[in-house]
Design an enzyme around this catalytic site. Sequence first.
Site, PDB file in Angstrom:
ATOM      1  N   LYS A 165       0.845  -1.201   0.000  1.00 22.16           N
ATOM      2  CA  LYS A 165       0.000   0.000   0.000  1.00 22.16           C
ATOM      3  C   LYS A 165       0.877   1.247   0.000  1.00 22.16           C
ATOM      4  O   LYS A 165       1.617   1.490   0.954  1.00 22.16           O
ATOM      5  CB  LYS A 165      -0.916   0.045   1.223  1.00 22.16           C
ATOM      6  CG  LYS A 165      -1.922   1.190   1.086  1.00 22.16           C
ATOM      7  CD  LYS A 165      -2.412   1.716   2.401  1.00 22.16           C
ATOM      8  CE  LYS A 165      -2.119   3.156   2.693  1.00 22.16           C
ATOM      9  NZ  LYS A 165      -2.251   4.153   1.668  1.00 22.16           N
ATOM     10  N   GLU A 199       9.719   2.133  10.959  1.00 16.21           N
ATOM     11  CA  GLU A 199      10.707   3.203  10.733  1.00 16.21           C
ATOM     12  C   GLU A 199       9.938   4.513  10.833  1.00 16.21           C
ATOM     13  O   GLU A 199       9.155   4.835   9.949  1.00 16.21           O
ATOM     14  CB  GLU A 199      11.339   3.071   9.339  1.00 16.21           C
ATOM     15  CG  GLU A 199      12.154   1.821   9.114  1.00 16.21           C
ATOM     16  CD  GLU A 199      13.474   1.820   9.862  1.00 16.21           C
ATOM     17  OE1 GLU A 199      13.937   2.895  10.281  1.00 16.21           O
ATOM     18  OE2 GLU A 199      14.025   0.729  10.036  1.00 16.21           O
ATOM     19  N   CYS A 238      13.075  12.036   6.995  1.00 16.48           N
ATOM     20  CA  CYS A 238      13.082  11.575   8.384  1.00 16.48           C
ATOM     21  C   CYS A 238      14.440  11.884   9.029  1.00 16.48           C
ATOM     22  O   CYS A 238      14.532  12.017  10.239  1.00 16.48           O
ATOM     23  CB  CYS A 238      12.763  10.099   8.465  1.00 16.48           C
ATOM     24  SG  CYS A 238      13.721   9.123   7.332  1.00 16.48           S
TER      25      CYS A 238
HETATM   26  P1  NDP Z   1       1.835   8.565   7.810  1.00 14.29           P
HETATM   27  O1  NDP Z   1       2.129   7.799   9.037  1.00 14.29           O
HETATM   28  O2  NDP Z   1       0.705   9.512   7.816  1.00 14.29           O
HETATM   29  O3  NDP Z   1       1.505   7.560   6.590  1.00 14.29           O
HETATM   30  C1  NDP Z   1       2.402   6.556   6.201  1.00 14.29           C
HETATM   31  C2  NDP Z   1       1.634   5.456   5.492  1.00 14.29           C
HETATM   32  O4  NDP Z   1       0.748   4.830   6.412  1.00 14.29           O
HETATM   33  C3  NDP Z   1       0.772   5.929   4.334  1.00 14.29           C
HETATM   34  O5  NDP Z   1       0.793   4.957   3.316  1.00 14.29           O
HETATM   35  C4  NDP Z   1      -0.593   6.022   4.968  1.00 14.29           C
HETATM   36  O6  NDP Z   1      -1.656   5.924   4.044  1.00 14.29           O
HETATM   37  C5  NDP Z   1      -0.561   4.815   5.880  1.00 14.29           C
HETATM   38  N1  NDP Z   1      -1.504   4.867   6.985  1.00 14.29           N
HETATM   39  C6  NDP Z   1      -2.076   5.957   7.566  1.00 14.29           C
HETATM   40  N2  NDP Z   1      -2.877   5.581   8.579  1.00 14.29           N
HETATM   41  C7  NDP Z   1      -2.835   4.233   8.643  1.00 14.29           C
HETATM   42  C8  NDP Z   1      -3.457   3.264   9.473  1.00 14.29           C
HETATM   43  N3  NDP Z   1      -4.276   3.607  10.452  1.00 14.29           N
HETATM   44  N4  NDP Z   1      -3.182   1.961   9.261  1.00 14.29           N
HETATM   45  C9  NDP Z   1      -2.335   1.583   8.280  1.00 14.29           C
HETATM   46  N5  NDP Z   1      -1.721   2.465   7.447  1.00 14.29           N
HETATM   47  C10 NDP Z   1      -1.962   3.771   7.629  1.00 14.29           C
HETATM   48  O7  NDP Z   1       3.188   9.256   7.402  1.00 14.29           O
HETATM   49  P2  NDP Z   1       3.493  10.214   6.160  1.00 14.29           P
HETATM   50  O8  NDP Z   1       3.145   9.519   4.890  1.00 14.29           O
HETATM   51  O9  NDP Z   1       2.879  11.534   6.421  1.00 14.29           O
HETATM   52  O10 NDP Z   1       5.090  10.305   6.245  1.00 14.29           O
HETATM   53  C11 NDP Z   1       5.753  11.193   7.094  1.00 14.29           C
HETATM   54  C12 NDP Z   1       6.295  10.492   8.310  1.00 14.29           C
HETATM   55  O11 NDP Z   1       7.109   9.395   7.927  1.00 14.29           O
HETATM   56  C13 NDP Z   1       7.190  11.390   9.140  1.00 14.29           C
HETATM   57  O12 NDP Z   1       6.896  11.275  10.507  1.00 14.29           O
HETATM   58  C14 NDP Z   1       8.587  10.846   8.881  1.00 14.29           C
HETATM   59  O13 NDP Z   1       9.494  11.095   9.891  1.00 14.29           O
HETATM   60  C15 NDP Z   1       8.332   9.405   8.665  1.00 14.29           C
HETATM   61  N6  NDP Z   1       9.392   8.799   7.873  1.00 14.29           N
HETATM   62  C16 NDP Z   1      10.281   7.950   8.501  1.00 14.29           C
HETATM   63  C17 NDP Z   1      11.337   7.397   7.811  1.00 14.29           C
HETATM   64  C18 NDP Z   1      12.280   6.434   8.488  1.00 14.29           C
HETATM   65  O14 NDP Z   1      12.878   5.627   7.791  1.00 14.29           O
HETATM   66  N7  NDP Z   1      12.454   6.480   9.788  1.00 14.29           N
HETATM   67  C19 NDP Z   1      11.566   7.721   6.401  1.00 14.29           C
HETATM   68  C20 NDP Z   1      10.585   8.609   5.852  1.00 14.29           C
HETATM   69  C21 NDP Z   1       9.542   9.111   6.576  1.00 14.29           C
HETATM   70  P3  NDP Z   1      -2.373   7.242   3.464  1.00 14.29           P
HETATM   71  O15 NDP Z   1      -1.341   7.968   2.700  1.00 14.29           O
HETATM   72  O16 NDP Z   1      -3.451   6.685   2.615  1.00 14.29           O
HETATM   73  O17 NDP Z   1      -2.884   8.009   4.638  1.00 14.29           O
END
Ligand code: NDP
Length: 492
Positions: free
Chosen positions: A173, A248, A282
């Site tokens: 997804k 992550e 991140c």
């Molecule tokens: P989100 O947590 O909002 O979303 C990440 C993914 O999870 C998306 O595909 C989202 O879908 C999905 N998602 C949202 N809600 C749910 C749920 N309840 N159950 C299952 N899946 C769900 O993060 P962002 O996309 O906004 O990314 C930013 C964040 O990611 C920042 O906090 C950043 O630090 C972190 N990040 C961490 C990295 C690492 O390696 N440590 C690398 C890059 C980013 P949908 O888009 O449809 O809402």
Amino acid sequence: MKEYGLYINGKWVPSESGQTFETVSPIDGSVLATFPKGTAADVHRAIDAAEAAFPKWKHTPAPKRGEILLRAAQIMRQRKQELGELVTSEMGKVIAEGKGDVQEAIDFLEYISGEGRRMLGETTPSELPNKFCMTVRQPIGVVGCITPWNFPMAIPIWKIGAALISGNTIVFKPSSLTPLCVARLIEILEEAGLPAGVINFVTGGGGTVGMEIVKNPRVKSISFTGGVPTGREIYAAAAQHLKPVELELGGKNPQIVMEDANFDLAVEGVLFGAFGTAGQRCTATSRLIIHAPVYDEVLGRLVERTRSLKLGNPLDPKIDVGPVADEGQKNSILEYIEIGKQEAHLLLGGDLCTGGDYDKGHYIEPTIFETEHGTRISKEEIFGPVLSVIKAKDFEDAVRIANDVEFGLSSSIYTKDVNLAFRAVDMLETGITYINAPTIGAEVHLPFGGTKNTGNGGREAGTTAIDEFTEVKTVFVDYSNRLQKAQIEEEK
Ligand code: NDP
């Protein structure tokens, strides 16, 4: 504009919901493609396909699996410019970084395809005679991968490459902000010869599609990159099934500058770390901790250099900083800027860019605050082009400030003192530490991940990449032709 389907069992198919959503460029609001709003029933179809494909894929020799991944890397290399432009158009990072995102995916596919010829286990002596002991790695089964938008090709490929080389099949997804980049990857994997059903791609909401992948007991493990609140929710839901989850999550990454540092180098480092990808990494540098004796000088140089950054259309190679990803991101960053204006001293930026082409996208000025350690902007992840600058009395104070946050992803120190550099490696509570380099810049053959709320202890990439995607089986071969009992002494 193309209308995509879900990719299930090697075919692009509509969702049973009949509903779609648009993926929109943050540069100018143009619609790039439409995708189905998937449902739980679509996830079930994807799992059916992944389960059916698993036995054959598991028994495809790992080096053969690697050949397909290597072919995918070659296709990506030939199409790097076009793919980089797609990353930039859908996500908004500047074109050099868009191509960097693609290059990171290529690097990882090349690296992990070689894992097909390693997949190492252990051999070790037995405590009994005529007995052989070893471990082998086996795939887990159907795995679920859920990714964010900020590295729309590299992060998906880190998961896809490691899951596939290990012999798993996937239900994937993507972020709803960047499905087109992942759809293009799926097309490339298909072109490279990936059999039908091995990867299945379901677009739609996190709470519906994502949560169904997490909760469905037929999906045996979850690999997730995203925010802390989502990570918590996923971890709790997966716990009901005792399902392994790799998380992550976020960061609040510090760069320390000591009095003996090369200041120009340190300033270039923080400029790239804080404002590259408009701060939406991140590993972005969101705190600059400067040693008191050189505070004014370093800060002065930083402000001057930041003023020269060009903000605008990220497809133009002369631009340094592009738009932020979407309206939601814009609002959340601007809220933090307002908080900063209340609790800290705004030195530079702090506004949305308006007028002309800026009005079509979401452009926020590179922003610098001077603040005490302990304010919200100095401790919470902002995920935008906003830097908090903090003064430290000495090295110990700098490390204390660096460590006093909930996250532990990346850290950096600029110093010429080798003793301080190694003490920093020892004392900074992060999964990654850079010496005389910015907090960003992962290389795929090294483990990536963090401590504290940055995750739950695993590491992606590097030699650890396949850990989350394999079960270790311990094998004993007894060739003594008699019953031998470990730990039990013969009493008779
Ligand atoms: P989100 O947590 O909002 O979303 C990440 C993914 O999870 C998306 O595909 C989202 O879908 C999905 N998602 C949202 N809600 C749910 C749920 N309840 N159950 C299952 N899946 C769900 O993060 P962002 O996309 O906004 O990314 C930013 C964040 O990611 C920042 O906090 C950043 O630090 C972190 N990040 C961490 C990295 C690492 O390696 N440590 C690398 C890059 C980013 P949908 O888009 O449809 O809402």
